[in-house]
Design an enzyme around this catalytic site. Sequence first.
Site, PDB file in Angstrom:
ATOM      1  N   ASN A   9      -4.090   0.717  -2.270  1.00 57.59           N
ATOM      2  CA  ASN A   9      -4.800  -0.426  -1.688  1.00 57.59           C
ATOM      3  C   ASN A   9      -6.033   0.112  -0.963  1.00 57.59           C
ATOM      4  OD1 ASN A   9      -5.702  -2.648  -0.315  1.00 57.59           O
ATOM      5  ND2 ASN A   9      -3.901  -2.892   0.992  1.00 57.59           N
ATOM      6  N   LYS A  11      -8.289  -1.535   0.386  1.00 62.53           N
ATOM      7  CA  LYS A  11      -8.740  -2.474   1.429  1.00 62.53           C
ATOM      8  C   LYS A  11     -10.249  -2.719   1.266  1.00 62.53           C
ATOM      9  CE  LYS A  11      -4.842  -1.052   4.145  1.00 62.53           C
ATOM     10  NZ  LYS A  11      -4.201  -0.923   5.441  1.00 62.53           N
ATOM     11  N   HIS A  95      -0.371  -9.459   2.736  1.00 59.03           N
ATOM     12  CA  HIS A  95      -0.571  -8.221   3.497  1.00 59.03           C
ATOM     13  C   HIS A  95      -0.667  -8.559   4.989  1.00 59.03           C
ATOM     14  CE1 HIS A  95      -2.303  -4.527   5.017  1.00 59.03           C
ATOM     15  NE2 HIS A  95      -1.863  -3.953   3.901  1.00 59.03           N
ATOM     16  N   GLU A  97      -2.590  -7.573   7.206  1.00 58.36           N
ATOM     17  CA  GLU A  97      -3.967  -7.819   7.673  1.00 58.36           C
ATOM     18  C   GLU A  97      -4.385  -9.254   7.357  1.00 58.36           C
ATOM     19  OE1 GLU A  97      -5.615  -4.389   5.698  1.00 58.36           O
ATOM     20  OE2 GLU A  97      -4.489  -3.129   7.086  1.00 58.36           O
ATOM     21  N   GLU A 167       6.026  -3.038   4.793  1.00 57.22           N
ATOM     22  CA  GLU A 167       4.960  -2.363   5.524  1.00 57.22           C
ATOM     23  C   GLU A 167       5.075  -2.711   7.011  1.00 57.22           C
ATOM     24  OE1 GLU A 167       1.487  -1.318   2.601  1.00 57.22           O
ATOM     25  OE2 GLU A 167       1.011  -3.099   3.749  1.00 57.22           O
ATOM     26  N   GLY A 173      -2.120   2.368   9.074  1.00 58.94           N
ATOM     27  CA  GLY A 173      -3.372   2.965   9.532  1.00 58.94           C
ATOM     28  C   GLY A 173      -3.270   3.661  10.888  1.00 58.94           C
ATOM     29  N   SER A 211       1.031   4.517   6.507  1.00 59.70           N
ATOM     30  CA  SER A 211       0.777   5.938   6.766  1.00 59.70           C
ATOM     31  C   SER A 211       1.552   6.871   5.838  1.00 59.70           C
ATOM     32  CB  SER A 211       1.055   6.280   8.235  1.00 59.70           C
ATOM     33  OG  SER A 211       0.177   5.559   9.082  1.00 59.70           O
TER      34      SER A 211
HETATM   35  P1  13P Z   1      -2.189   3.088   5.441  1.00 60.01           P
HETATM   36  O1  13P Z   1      -1.585   3.916   4.314  1.00 60.01           O
HETATM   37  O2  13P Z   1      -3.624   3.374   5.682  1.00 60.01           O
HETATM   38  O3  13P Z   1      -1.340   3.152   6.677  1.00 60.01           O
HETATM   39  O4  13P Z   1      -2.161   1.554   4.946  1.00 60.01           O
HETATM   40  C1  13P Z   1      -1.001   1.018   4.435  1.00 60.01           C
HETATM   41  C2  13P Z   1      -1.290  -0.312   3.851  1.00 60.01           C
HETATM   42  O5  13P Z   1      -1.573  -1.254   4.569  1.00 60.01           O
HETATM   43  C3  13P Z   1      -1.263  -0.448   2.387  1.00 60.01           C
HETATM   44  O6  13P Z   1      -1.312  -1.778   2.003  1.00 60.01           O
END
Ligand code: 13P
Length: 248
Positions: A9, A11, A95, A97, A167, A173, A211
């Site tokens: 992903n 993003k 997601h 976010e 997640e 992140g 992560s």
């Molecule tokens: P990170 O791997 O940067 O923590 O992000 C995970 C994520 O949100 C994947 O959709």
Amino acid sequence: MRRRIVAANWKMNGSQELAKSLVGDVRKGIAALDNEAEVVIIPPALYVASVQQLLDGVAQVGVQNIAAWESGAYTGEISGKMAADVGCGYAVVGHSERRQLFGESDAVIAEKVGQGIAAGVQIILCVGETLTQREAGLAVEVVSAQLREALKDVSGEQWKQVVVAYEPVWAIGTGKTATSEDAQAVHQAMRSQLSEMGAPAQDMTLLYGGSVKPDNAKELFAQPDIDGGLIGGASLKASDFLAICKAI
Ligand code: 13P
């Protein structure tokens, strides 16, 4: 049969330039993979076409979000049908976010799941608890409720189009990963919840995200109920992403 999936992903990161160099390197690495990992690259939608071209068929491509409606006056939105039309096999839905920054409710997410399924794409449904919820001992409860709400209209053969990604919000992140034991416990609970809902839970693919890095991927993927990963930050560096793909 459960599939083993590693999905990138990106993003809202990247450019034509990055897509070229990153996908160029990733493509060579995927072609040389000698495990059963199915790799999915999920760039910002504007780069889907160039990523597909650069991958030349070695991996699937997906979108990070789809609309809750089929078509019409929804400026700025992209439908599940459009994703399928341009050859995307996967769509991320729900997601954290999107839930947190764009106020997506479980009800909206359930509509998106329905649209994606009707369009024929594989849904990667994201669920996960916040730090406050985890500290209150509510992780399994929160995740189970998200599954019940988002997947309430899914039935029969449609389950084959659903992949779930756990997640934990506090691990995204932040560099903080759930321990493999904690992640496994939630994955096992998700399988029970899915089974209660009539899903063929033992055959479903459940991913972990938050992560994931080359140094923790192997242990996470070795857990009996973790079938792969949804990778954010580490998917933007070819060597890290490929090392994670190899950890399957
Ligand atoms: P990170 O791997 O940067 O923590 O992000 C995970 C994520 O949100 C994947 O959709």
